[in-house]
Design a protein around this motif. Sequence first.
Motif, PDB file in Angstrom:
ATOM      1  N   ILE A  32       0.925  -1.153  -0.261  1.00 25.32           N
ATOM      2  CA  ILE A  32       0.185  -0.191   0.132  1.00 25.32           C
ATOM      3  C   ILE A  32       1.028   1.328  -0.126  1.00 25.32           C
ATOM      4  N   LYS A  33       0.840   1.692  -0.711  1.00 22.10           N
ATOM      5  CA  LYS A  33       1.853   3.404  -1.477  1.00 22.10           C
ATOM      6  C   LYS A  33       0.616   4.535  -0.657  1.00 22.10           C
ATOM      7  N   ALA A  34       1.615   5.194   0.329  1.00 20.43           N
ATOM      8  CA  ALA A  34       1.174   5.933   1.271  1.00 20.43           C
ATOM      9  C   ALA A  34       0.835   7.198  -0.375  1.00 20.43           C
ATOM     10  N   THR A  94      -0.837   0.834   8.556  1.00 21.76           N
ATOM     11  CA  THR A  94      -0.790  -0.071   7.414  1.00 21.76           C
ATOM     12  C   THR A  94       0.672   0.889   7.345  1.00 21.76           C
ATOM     13  N   ILE A  95       1.042   1.486   6.635  1.00 26.95           N
ATOM     14  CA  ILE A  95       1.640   2.513   5.594  1.00 26.95           C
ATOM     15  C   ILE A  95       3.073   3.131   6.878  1.00 26.95           C
ATOM     16  N   SER A 151       6.403   1.338   7.951  1.00 22.89           N
ATOM     17  CA  SER A 151       5.408   1.165   6.601  1.00 22.89           C
ATOM     18  C   SER A 151       5.702  -0.595   6.532  1.00 22.89           C
ATOM     19  N   GLU A 152       4.208  -0.808   5.962  1.00 22.21           N
ATOM     20  CA  GLU A 152       4.371  -2.412   4.935  1.00 22.21           C
ATOM     21  C   GLU A 152       5.536  -2.429   4.310  1.00 22.21           C
ATOM     22  N   VAL A 191       9.799   7.645  -0.407  1.00 24.03           N
ATOM     23  CA  VAL A 191      10.254   7.339   1.744  1.00 24.03           C
ATOM     24  C   VAL A 191       9.593   7.065   2.090  1.00 24.03           C
ATOM     25  N   PRO A 192       8.750   5.472   2.747  1.00 25.83           N
ATOM     26  CA  PRO A 192       8.590   5.251   3.621  1.00 25.83           C
ATOM     27  C   PRO A 192       8.918   5.365   4.876  1.00 25.83           C
TER      28      PRO A 192
END
Length: 455
Positions: free
Chosen positions: A34-36, A84-85, A348-349, A406-407
């Motif tokens: 999943i993307k932020a 999740t993120i 983050s995931e 950048v997660p």
Amino acid sequence: MAASVPQEELPILETVINIRNRLTVLKKDRGEFIKAQDVNSLYQAVVKQVTKLNDVRDDNTTYNNRLDTTLADVFSLLSLFYLTIGKTKDTPATYCQIASMRQILNHMNESTVYNETDLAPFHKRLNELRQILQQDSESGKHPKALVKLLMRQLNECDAIVTQLQDSLSILSPELVPVHQRLVTIRRQLVALAAKEGSHKAELKPLQEELRKIDSARVDGKFLGPGGIVPASQAICISLLEESFEIAQEIKAHEDSKNVGSSLKPIYDRLSDIRAELESLVLTHRWTLRETDLWNYSLSLQEIDKMRVDGKFIDSEGNRPPGQYVLLYLLRRCYGLIYRLLSSSEPVSEELMPIANKLSTVKKCLNEVLKYGGPFNARDLYPYQLALFQIDSLRKDGRFIGLDGTVPEGQGIVMAHLNECHELVEMLKESMDEEETEEEDYEDEDDASDLDDGDD
């Protein structure tokens, strides 16, 4: 019953339903992380609709229509996505945690089975969440309307905790030990009722302890020092009587099933949910995506709504046996969900696989350091290789996502990585010390041999 949606709110409802559908699709997609930015765009879309809604509504009126329930679903899902993120310290991430706490606190209030020790963690967590909301409010990071909504819900939880604490404050100091023991016994009995098989050996000592507590009463009252009758007798007496009832129910169903046949489907469903949640508690670091908890929450809410006046009933309106068992399972599931939500790490995931690998490497290195050698450079090679592979994933000192962003969780992952490198260096130093000791020992042996030759 929910009110009808006014004409001016229908376009907002349609948009919010569309957002909920997009969130559901994103939740089900296990093909990629999943993307932020995806979560943030959906969040901004929700904020836009909430702003529109505030423009057409009166602040002093309480609303409860389909739009409100749909918005609640959307905020719950968004909250899980934020966890999740890795954005665990953002205002939206607090929504599902506050909702989960409110469910547990309401059940505690209903059952009246709790003590000061049970309330302390809730009080502490509410203060932590309040700090998050206040910081975001001061920085203007999130819309005031959202912060205000969550602050109101948090205050509602706080009010329940205060109410529970106040109900304990009327408990006489002389009766506190009796109350605490009765709370513990009742919990043990309910847990026993939820187990399959025979419980004679475990039930007997609990019944004996209940009889011992009961025999301490004089004319039906618990006495304090000097024969005084402390206040708040009703709290302890009702707990005592309820514990006896549960014990009798367990005994009555010792040779049969714990739950009435009409309630068996609910029992089976709750048992399955509990088993899956307990499995997630053990493996959540590797297998849990916080949005997975959405389906469990929905299932529990559906089961909870089946109760009438706090009890499960059959098709004829009767209350079949096994009520305590079902309520225990229901509250146990709520507790497990809250535990999973509160233990979510701000990573983050996308970075979780790296964080988990580093945690495993760190654990192994600590074990090696704990039990000591002898070991050599070859023994350390697998750990050094694993750290080298993780190091090589960084660009300009940071871990970069597949989409170039950048997660969340860089600080935590880097802290784990640095700690692993330090442990490797400590092991190298201990290995060098052992080699030096061996060389000194060999030199002493050589000197001794020379002395013997001279003789």
